[in-house]
Design an enzyme around this catalytic site. Sequence first.
Site, mmCIF file in Angstrom:
data_model
loop_
_atom_site.group_PDB
_atom_site.id
_atom_site.type_symbol
_atom_site.label_atom_id
_atom_site.label_comp_id
_atom_site.label_asym_id
_atom_site.label_seq_id
_atom_site.Cartn_x
_atom_site.Cartn_y
_atom_site.Cartn_z
ATOM 1 N N ASP A 266 66.468 34.270 17.064
ATOM 2 C CA ASP A 266 66.241 33.020 16.360
ATOM 3 C C ASP A 266 65.895 31.920 17.365
ATOM 4 O O ASP A 266 66.520 31.811 18.423
ATOM 5 C CB ASP A 266 67.503 32.649 15.570
ATOM 6 C CG ASP A 266 67.280 31.479 14.638
ATOM 7 O OD1 ASP A 266 66.342 31.531 13.830
ATOM 8 O OD2 ASP A 266 68.050 30.500 14.720
ATOM 9 N N GLU A 315 61.361 35.078 16.586
ATOM 10 C CA GLU A 315 61.223 34.042 15.537
ATOM 11 C C GLU A 315 60.480 32.887 16.185
ATOM 12 O O GLU A 315 61.060 32.085 16.909
ATOM 13 C CB GLU A 315 62.602 33.628 15.017
ATOM 14 C CG GLU A 315 62.550 32.663 13.830
ATOM 15 C CD GLU A 315 62.448 31.207 14.249
ATOM 16 O OE1 GLU A 315 61.325 30.642 14.162
ATOM 17 O OE2 GLU A 315 63.459 30.638 14.684
ATOM 18 N N ASP A 368 65.542 30.277 5.180
ATOM 19 C CA ASP A 368 65.514 28.828 5.362
ATOM 20 C C ASP A 368 64.524 28.128 4.427
ATOM 21 O O ASP A 368 64.354 26.907 4.522
ATOM 22 C CB ASP A 368 65.148 28.480 6.808
ATOM 23 C CG ASP A 368 66.309 28.674 7.770
ATOM 24 O OD1 ASP A 368 67.471 28.598 7.320
ATOM 25 O OD2 ASP A 368 66.061 28.893 8.966
#
Length: 503
Positions: A266, A315, A368
Site C-alpha cells: 500500500d 499500489e 477506498d
Amino acid sequence: MWQVLPLVPPEEEGWSPYSSTDALCGNDLMISLDLLVREGLLSSAERPQPLPLAGRCDFDAVAERKRPLIARAARRLVGLEAPPEGAEGPSEMLLEAFEAFKADEMTASWLPDSALFAAACARNEGSWWEWPAELRDREPAALEALREDAAEDIAVFVATQFLFHDQWQALHKYANSLDISIVGDMPIYVGGHSSDVWASRELFALDQTTGEAAEVSGVPPDAFSATGQLWGSPLYDWEAHEAEGYAWWSRRLGVSLGLVDEMRIDHFRALAGYYAIDGKADTAMEGTWRMGPRMGFFEGIEKRLGAVRKYLIAEDLGVITPDVDKLRREIGAPGMVVLLFAWGGSWTNTHMPHNHQENSVCYPGTHDNDTVAGWYAEADEETLAQVDAYMGTAGMTPAQVADKFVRAAMASPARISIVQMQDLLGLENAAGRMNTPAVGTGNWGWRLTSQDIARLGDVSKTIRGVTDASGRSTPAKPKAAAKKKAAGAAAADAEVSAAADEP
C-alpha cells in the site's frame, strides 16, 4: 487469487486494519471459537450464541464476546487454567505445534517485543512516549521488571498469537490446495503507538528524547480531501534503515509473506518519494516531498530474503510521478488500474481499458472507493455520458452497470483482475461501501450477509462464465488428481467448514 485486507490487529476506535499497534501480530478477533472447542480448549457450553450474520460487523460486540474466551483458551494451552469439564485439553499435536511456533527463528525475532509491549499497554495509560521514562526508553531493568510482573499475561499473549497463526495457516493451506493464492495487503507505514516503533525508535523520524513523531505521513490535498490526508504515522529514517541493511524491513516482509502468497504494498510510491508533514501539524496541506530509498530498499531486503519482488503488487494510485513508475518497472511488479478512475478526463487516461498494460492488476473499484453501482447512481451527467458511450451502459440499472464493469475488468489486457464481492453482488454504497478515506468512523464493517450468501449461487455461475470467456479460468484437473488433492486437504476443509458458521 483472494485479496484480503491487512491481517494485523486493527486500532479500536475506527477499527481500521491500516492502523495497528503491531505490524507483525495477527488479528485475534479472527480466531474461531468453534475450532477452539474442537481443540479441547473451550467447551461447547462456553461458546456464546452467535451474533446475527446480517448488516455491518459490530466489532465492539465481537470483541466483548470473543476476547475473554480466547484468553481462557490461551490460558488452558499454557497450563494456567484447567481444561473444560469433560475434555482432555490440548492434544499432543497442538502442543508440539505451539512449541515449534515459539522456537521458530523468525517468530522469536518479533514476538517477545510484541508481547512485552502489550503487557506495558495494559499497565500504563496513553501512548508509549507518555509512559514513565524508564519504560518509554526501554531501560533493561524496567523491561526485566515488566517481564516478571507480567509473566502470565505474556504467556497468554504468545499463546493467542499461536492460535491465530495455527488457524490462519490451516485456511491458507486449504486455499492453496484449491489453487487459490492469497494476496495480502501491507500498509507502507506503521502506527506511532506500536510495538514496532517502541522497540526500534532509532529507525523512525522521532524526537529521540521524548519519542514523539518529528515528521508524519500523509498525502497532500487530492480528490478525497481538500485538506489532504494526515495519516499521522511516523516517517522512517531511511538512512538508519540503510545502515542496518534493511534488517527491520526484511523481518516485516518475511513474517508477512509467511501468511500469504503475494503482497500488495500500500502506498508504494513512498519508496520512490514520500510526503513529509511536521509532527505537530493539524492538516496535510503543508508538507515537503522527499526522496525514498528506491532500489536500495529491494536490494537490501533481497540479500536477506531472496527475490521477494516477484511476490509483490505495487499500489501506485494517487500522485504518481515518473520516479515511481520507474521503480515499479525496475522491480517488475504489476501496478494497479481502477476502472472507476477512468472517466472525466482524456482518452489517454491510463485507467481506461484500451490503455491497460499487461503487467498490471485491474480492479473495477477498491475498498477506498464507491462501489461501482453506488458510483454510477451518483455520477454527474457528463461522466455518465462518457461511460455510457464507452461501455454501452445507457439505460442500465446501477447493478447492471456493475456487472458490465466486472466483465470489462476480466477482459482487460492486465494479467491479473481482482473484483470486490460488493461489485459482484451489484451493491450500492449504503449497502456495500467498505471505507471512505479521511473519515475516521463507520468504515471496515461490511461483510456478506445471509441474503448475499444465498445469491452467490447465481453470481458464481456468472463469474465462472466471465472467467472462461476471458481466458482467466483455472484449467480443470483430471479426476484422479483432484481426488488425491482433496483427500490431502480433508482436515483443513473440515476446519474451514466449522469456522464458516461463526459471525
